[in-house]
Write a protein that holds these residues in place. Structure first.
Motif, PDB file in Angstrom:
ATOM      1  N   ARG A 124      -0.999  12.462  -5.121  1.00  0.00           N
ATOM      2  CA  ARG A 124      -2.048  11.999  -6.033  1.00  0.00           C
ATOM      3  C   ARG A 124      -2.394  13.102  -7.017  1.00  0.00           C
ATOM      4  O   ARG A 124      -2.340  14.282  -6.691  1.00  0.00           O
ATOM      5  N   TYR A 125      -2.719  12.686  -8.224  1.00  0.00           N
ATOM      6  CA  TYR A 125      -3.086  13.644  -9.253  1.00  0.00           C
ATOM      7  C   TYR A 125      -4.045  12.953 -10.212  1.00  0.00           C
ATOM      8  O   TYR A 125      -3.864  11.788 -10.540  1.00  0.00           O
ATOM      9  N   ASN A 138      -6.310  10.745 -11.830  1.00  0.00           N
ATOM     10  CA  ASN A 138      -6.719   9.393 -11.441  1.00  0.00           C
ATOM     11  C   ASN A 138      -5.514   8.482 -11.248  1.00  0.00           C
ATOM     12  O   ASN A 138      -5.508   7.328 -11.632  1.00  0.00           O
ATOM     13  N   ASP A 139      -4.470   9.029 -10.636  1.00  0.00           N
ATOM     14  CA  ASP A 139      -3.247   8.266 -10.437  1.00  0.00           C
ATOM     15  C   ASP A 139      -2.561   8.729  -9.159  1.00  0.00           C
ATOM     16  O   ASP A 139      -2.977   9.705  -8.548  1.00  0.00           O
ATOM     17  N   PHE A 140      -1.503   8.035  -8.760  1.00  0.00           N
ATOM     18  CA  PHE A 140      -0.734   8.467  -7.597  1.00  0.00           C
ATOM     19  C   PHE A 140       0.692   7.956  -7.691  1.00  0.00           C
ATOM     20  O   PHE A 140       0.983   7.009  -8.420  1.00  0.00           O
ATOM     21  N   ILE A 141       1.565   8.616  -6.960  1.00  0.00           N
ATOM     22  CA  ILE A 141       2.982   8.237  -6.878  1.00  0.00           C
ATOM     23  C   ILE A 141       3.350   8.213  -5.406  1.00  0.00           C
ATOM     24  O   ILE A 141       2.939   9.087  -4.640  1.00  0.00           O
ATOM     25  N   VAL A 142       4.134   7.226  -5.016  1.00  0.00           N
ATOM     26  CA  VAL A 142       4.695   7.182  -3.672  1.00  0.00           C
ATOM     27  C   VAL A 142       6.204   7.112  -3.837  1.00  0.00           C
ATOM     28  O   VAL A 142       6.718   6.275  -4.572  1.00  0.00           O
ATOM     29  N   THR A 143       6.907   8.023  -3.184  1.00  0.00           N
ATOM     30  CA  THR A 143       8.361   7.989  -3.228  1.00  0.00           C
ATOM     31  C   THR A 143       8.870   7.601  -1.842  1.00  0.00           C
ATOM     32  O   THR A 143       8.207   7.845  -0.841  1.00  0.00           O
ATOM     33  N   GLY A 144      10.042   7.005  -1.823  1.00  0.00           N
ATOM     34  CA  GLY A 144      10.633   6.591  -0.557  1.00  0.00           C
ATOM     35  C   GLY A 144      12.138   6.587  -0.663  1.00  0.00           C
ATOM     36  O   GLY A 144      12.702   6.663  -1.750  1.00  0.00           O
ATOM     37  N   GLU A 145      12.797   6.454   0.492  1.00  0.00           N
ATOM     38  CA  GLU A 145      14.246   6.561   0.514  1.00  0.00           C
ATOM     39  C   GLU A 145      14.959   5.336  -0.035  1.00  0.00           C
ATOM     40  O   GLU A 145      16.138   5.396  -0.345  1.00  0.00           O
ATOM     41  N   SER A 146      14.261   4.204  -0.172  1.00  0.00           N
ATOM     42  CA  SER A 146      14.906   3.025  -0.751  1.00  0.00           C
ATOM     43  C   SER A 146      13.868   2.133  -1.426  1.00  0.00           C
ATOM     44  O   SER A 146      12.682   2.170  -1.095  1.00  0.00           O
ATOM     45  N   LYS A 147      14.362   1.338  -2.352  1.00  0.00           N
ATOM     46  CA  LYS A 147      13.501   0.398  -3.050  1.00  0.00           C
ATOM     47  C   LYS A 147      12.931  -0.628  -2.064  1.00  0.00           C
ATOM     48  O   LYS A 147      11.770  -1.003  -2.147  1.00  0.00           O
ATOM     49  N   GLU A 148      13.757  -1.054  -1.106  1.00  0.00           N
ATOM     50  CA  GLU A 148      13.321  -2.032  -0.109  1.00  0.00           C
ATOM     51  C   GLU A 148      12.175  -1.477   0.738  1.00  0.00           C
ATOM     52  O   GLU A 148      11.213  -2.185   1.023  1.00  0.00           O
ATOM     53  N   LEU A 149      12.293  -0.222   1.152  1.00  0.00           N
ATOM     54  CA  LEU A 149      11.239   0.410   1.950  1.00  0.00           C
ATOM     55  C   LEU A 149       9.922   0.408   1.181  1.00  0.00           C
ATOM     56  O   LEU A 149       8.867   0.086   1.733  1.00  0.00           O
ATOM     57  N   LEU A 150       9.982   0.728  -0.106  1.00  0.00           N
ATOM     58  CA  LEU A 150       8.765   0.766  -0.918  1.00  0.00           C
ATOM     59  C   LEU A 150       8.196  -0.634  -1.132  1.00  0.00           C
ATOM     60  O   LEU A 150       6.987  -0.845  -1.020  1.00  0.00           O
ATOM     61  N   GLU A 151       9.067  -1.611  -1.442  1.00  0.00           N
ATOM     62  CA  GLU A 151       8.589  -2.965  -1.719  1.00  0.00           C
ATOM     63  C   GLU A 151       8.077  -3.673  -0.471  1.00  0.00           C
ATOM     64  O   GLU A 151       7.047  -4.342  -0.511  1.00  0.00           O
ATOM     65  N   LEU A 209      -8.708   6.554  -2.780  1.00  0.00           N
ATOM     66  CA  LEU A 209      -7.414   6.798  -2.139  1.00  0.00           C
ATOM     67  C   LEU A 209      -7.522   7.535  -0.804  1.00  0.00           C
ATOM     68  O   LEU A 209      -6.524   7.647  -0.095  1.00  0.00           O
ATOM     69  N   ASP A 210      -8.715   8.034  -0.468  1.00  0.00           N
ATOM     70  CA  ASP A 210      -8.865   8.683   0.835  1.00  0.00           C
ATOM     71  C   ASP A 210      -8.467   7.701   1.928  1.00  0.00           C
ATOM     72  O   ASP A 210      -8.902   6.560   1.943  1.00  0.00           O
ATOM     73  N   GLY A 211      -7.637   8.151   2.817  1.00  0.00           N
ATOM     74  CA  GLY A 211      -7.168   7.300   3.902  1.00  0.00           C
ATOM     75  C   GLY A 211      -5.780   6.741   3.667  1.00  0.00           C
ATOM     76  O   GLY A 211      -5.063   6.451   4.616  1.00  0.00           O
ATOM     77  N   LEU A 212      -5.387   6.576   2.406  1.00  0.00           N
ATOM     78  CA  LEU A 212      -4.071   6.018   2.117  1.00  0.00           C
ATOM     79  C   LEU A 212      -2.961   6.947   2.592  1.00  0.00           C
ATOM     80  O   LEU A 212      -2.021   6.521   3.267  1.00  0.00           O
ATOM     81  N   GLU A 213      -3.089   8.226   2.278  1.00  0.00           N
ATOM     82  CA  GLU A 213      -2.064   9.196   2.687  1.00  0.00           C
ATOM     83  C   GLU A 213      -1.943   9.238   4.209  1.00  0.00           C
ATOM     84  O   GLU A 213      -0.831   9.212   4.761  1.00  0.00           O
ATOM     85  N   GLY A 214      -3.079   9.251   4.902  1.00  0.00           N
ATOM     86  CA  GLY A 214      -3.066   9.271   6.362  1.00  0.00           C
ATOM     87  C   GLY A 214      -2.418   8.027   6.951  1.00  0.00           C
ATOM     88  O   GLY A 214      -1.649   8.104   7.913  1.00  0.00           O
ATOM     89  N   THR A 215      -2.709   6.880   6.364  1.00  0.00           N
ATOM     90  CA  THR A 215      -2.116   5.625   6.833  1.00  0.00           C
ATOM     91  C   THR A 215      -0.605   5.640   6.651  1.00  0.00           C
ATOM     92  O   THR A 215       0.136   5.224   7.541  1.00  0.00           O
ATOM     93  N   LEU A 216      -0.143   6.136   5.510  1.00  0.00           N
ATOM     94  CA  LEU A 216       1.303   6.217   5.264  1.00  0.00           C
ATOM     95  C   LEU A 216       1.966   7.197   6.222  1.00  0.00           C
ATOM     96  O   LEU A 216       3.037   6.921   6.761  1.00  0.00           O
ATOM     97  N   LEU A 217       1.307   8.344   6.449  1.00  0.00           N
ATOM     98  CA  LEU A 217       1.866   9.332   7.384  1.00  0.00           C
ATOM     99  C   LEU A 217       1.918   8.791   8.807  1.00  0.00           C
ATOM    100  O   LEU A 217       2.845   9.077   9.557  1.00  0.00           O
TER     101      LEU A 217
END
Length: 135
Positions: free
Chosen positions: A56-57, A59-72, A27-35
Motif C-alpha cells: 500500500r502507498y 491512497n492506493d494499493f497493489i496486490v501481486t500474485g503468481e497467476s492471474k487466476e489466483l488473483l481473480e 485497508l487495515d486488516g487486508l494485509e493480515g487476511t491475505l497473509l
C-alpha cells in the motif's frame, strides 16, 4: 495558470491530505487476511509459497500474485469482502489484473529500441530491427 477545482459531491477529494490516512484505516486488516490465507505451506512434502504480496502507498494499493487466476479467484473476492464490510467497493475501471512481465517486456523493448535509434541515427528502422531484434 490557475488550478481548477471540481467540487466533491461525495467522498474525499484524492488530493486531500486526509485521503491516505482514510485509505490506511480502511485497508487495515487486508494485509493480515491475505497473509493468513496465502502463507508458506507444504504441498506434496515440499515448501510452497503462493507468492501473494500486498503493497500500500498513499491512497492506493497493489496486490501481486503468481497467476492471474489466483488473483481473480482467490485474492479479489477477499478484497471485495473486506471493502464491503466497510461499506466500500472497488472501482472496476481502476481494478486491473494483468501480467506484470508483459508490461515490463514491452518497456524494456521500447527502451532498447530508443537506445538503438540513438546509437545508429543514420540507419533505417529495418536495419536496426535486423541488427538487434532478429536472429
Amino acid at each position: 495558470m490557475r488550478a481548477r477545482r471540481n467540487r466533491t459531491v461525495k467522498g474525499t477529494a484524492q488530493v486531500s491530505p486526509i485521503s491516505p490516512i482514510i485509505c490506511n484505516m480502511v485497508l487495515d486488516g487486508l494485509e493480515g487476511t491475505l497473509l493468513e490465507k496465502y502463507h508458506k505451506t507444504k504441498r506434496q512434502g515440499k515448501a510452497y509459497f503462493p507468492k501473494v504480496h500486498f503493497v500500500r502507498y498513499a491512497n492506493d494499493f497493489i496486490v501481486t500474485g503468481e497467476s492471474k487466476e489466483l488473483l481473480e479467484e482467490g485474492v479479489l473476492p477477499i478484497i471485495r469482502d473486506i471493502l464491503r464490510e466497510r461499506g466500500l467497493e472497488l472501482v472496476e475501471d481502476k481494478t486491473i489484473i494483468t501480467l506484470v512481465f508483459e508490461r515490463l517486456d514491452y518497456d524494456i523493448w521500447k527502451s532498447l529500441w530508443h537506445w538503438c535509434k540513438r546509437r545508429h541515427p543514420k540507419k533505417s528502422h529495418k536495419w536496426i530491427a535486423q541488427k538487434y531484434f532478429h536472429q
